[in-house]
Scaffold this active site. Structure first.
Site: not given
Length: 351
Positions: A152, A182, A291
């Protein structure tokens, strides 16, 4: 050779003497014609190592003082050994590393030691898409610039810029993506001599283990936080839509990092296309921009890729914009999942 003992308890070696008939005499030859010099080898024998003269046995207070001195020396040696064992110092000031890791023995088990060892392997990623820009983090896995991050962070990107810990900036391209886990693999252009991270074994991770997180929350490159592993095998659901849930920075970005956990949505809407994976839970502070960064054990080995965090809105709702920051509820993709997926990503997977 035979061994003959003196009355003092010491002994010296004595050669067998040749007999008149070409053989040897008995095991106990007659004494020599004259007394040999004290503590020396008999005539004709090869000189052996010197034999210490007998010491007079101490009695009374002198003997007690000698015994105390010997005991003190033994205790002193034991103390030095114990200090060496507990501190890891053996008098050699040269840097030594814990086997298989990049953490020096003197810094093992400290946040500062882990941060110093692993920070050069963590990068900041700025991805540009048709709808804006986003910031995330990544982990260098090869010296020529292969970097693991979250899908993402880079999905749908038209250009990717990466900044390393020494301030250098590289352009990168996406090699492969796996939206179901992911995960994504990108490659820097023209990079060499980078420090690759050591990938650990997430199957060995236990609840309560201390961990360190390194990333670029809110664009603050190389930020280090610490905590523990709070739980294992958490079912975390994130969006599989390109660009959905991207961690946008700046005014109006909202810092969105939506995910679902326990049947609830956090940090916004995850969209219609979703994927669920097993995650490590940590209370190490994570914020938008972390992230794709690393969750690291105290030996300096990466045990997870940070992927989601719960940030309640200023209004207290579970589905808010997430502008209140971390509250110690973060999740990371186990590194064994990453290692199992690397070959697929290197082959150019695009799902």
């Amino acid at each position: 050779m035979t061994e003959s003992f003196r009355h003092s308890g010491e002994y010296h070696q004595q050669q067998s003497l040749p007999g008149h008939d070409g053989g040897t005499q008995g095991a106990y030859p007659p004494p020599p014609a004259h007394e040999p010099k004290p503590w020396g080898p008999p005539a004709g024998a090869h000189a052996g190592p010197p034999v210490a003269a007998p010491r007079r046995r101490l009695k009374g207070p002198a003997a007690l003082l000698a015994a105390v001195a010997v005991a003190a020396a033994a205790v002193g040696g034991g103390t030095a050994y114990a200090v060496q064992t507990l501190t890891g110092h053996d008098g050699n000031t040269a840097a030594k590393n814990v086997n298989g890791t990049s953490v020096s023995t003197g810094s093992k088990g400290t946040v500062a030691g882990v941060a110093a060892a692993v920070s050069p392997s963590i990068v900041e990623i700025n991805a540009t898409t048709g709808s804006g820009e986003s910031t995330g983090s990544g982990v260098i896995v090869t010296s020529d610039g292969e970097i693991v991050t979250n899908n993402h962070v880079v999905s749908g990107a038209t250009s990717i810029a990466v900044r390393t810990s020494d301030g250098k900036t590289y352009q990168a391209e996406t090699v492969g993506t796996d939206s179901k886990k992911d995960l994504a693999l990108i490659k820097l252009k023209g990079a060499s001599g980078l420090k690759a991270a050591s990938l650990g074994d997430s199957d060995d991770v236990k609840v309560g283990d201390e961990v360190v997180a390194i990333g670029s929350p809110e664009g603050l490159t190389g930020t280090v936080t610490s905590g523990i592993v709070s739980a294992l095998d958490r079912d975390v659901t994130v969006s599989a839509d390109p660009g959905k849930g991207r961690e946008r920075q700046g005014p109006g970005g909202g810092g969105g990092w939506p995910f679902e956990f326990g049947g609830q949505e956090f940090n916004g809407d995850t969209g219609a296309s979703k994927t669920t994976y097993k995650a490590l839970q940590t209370d190490a502070s994570l914020n938008p921009g972390n992230s794709g960064g690393a969750l690291i054990d105290m030996n300096g080995e990466v045990i997870g890729i940070n992927s989601a965090m719960y940030a309640p809105s200023s209004g207290g709702g579970a589905g808010g914009s997430g502008d209140s920051g971390s509250v110690g509820l973060g999740f990371a993709i186990p590194v064994n999942t990453v290692k199992a997926d690397l070959a697929k990503l290197r082959a150019g997977a695009a799902d």
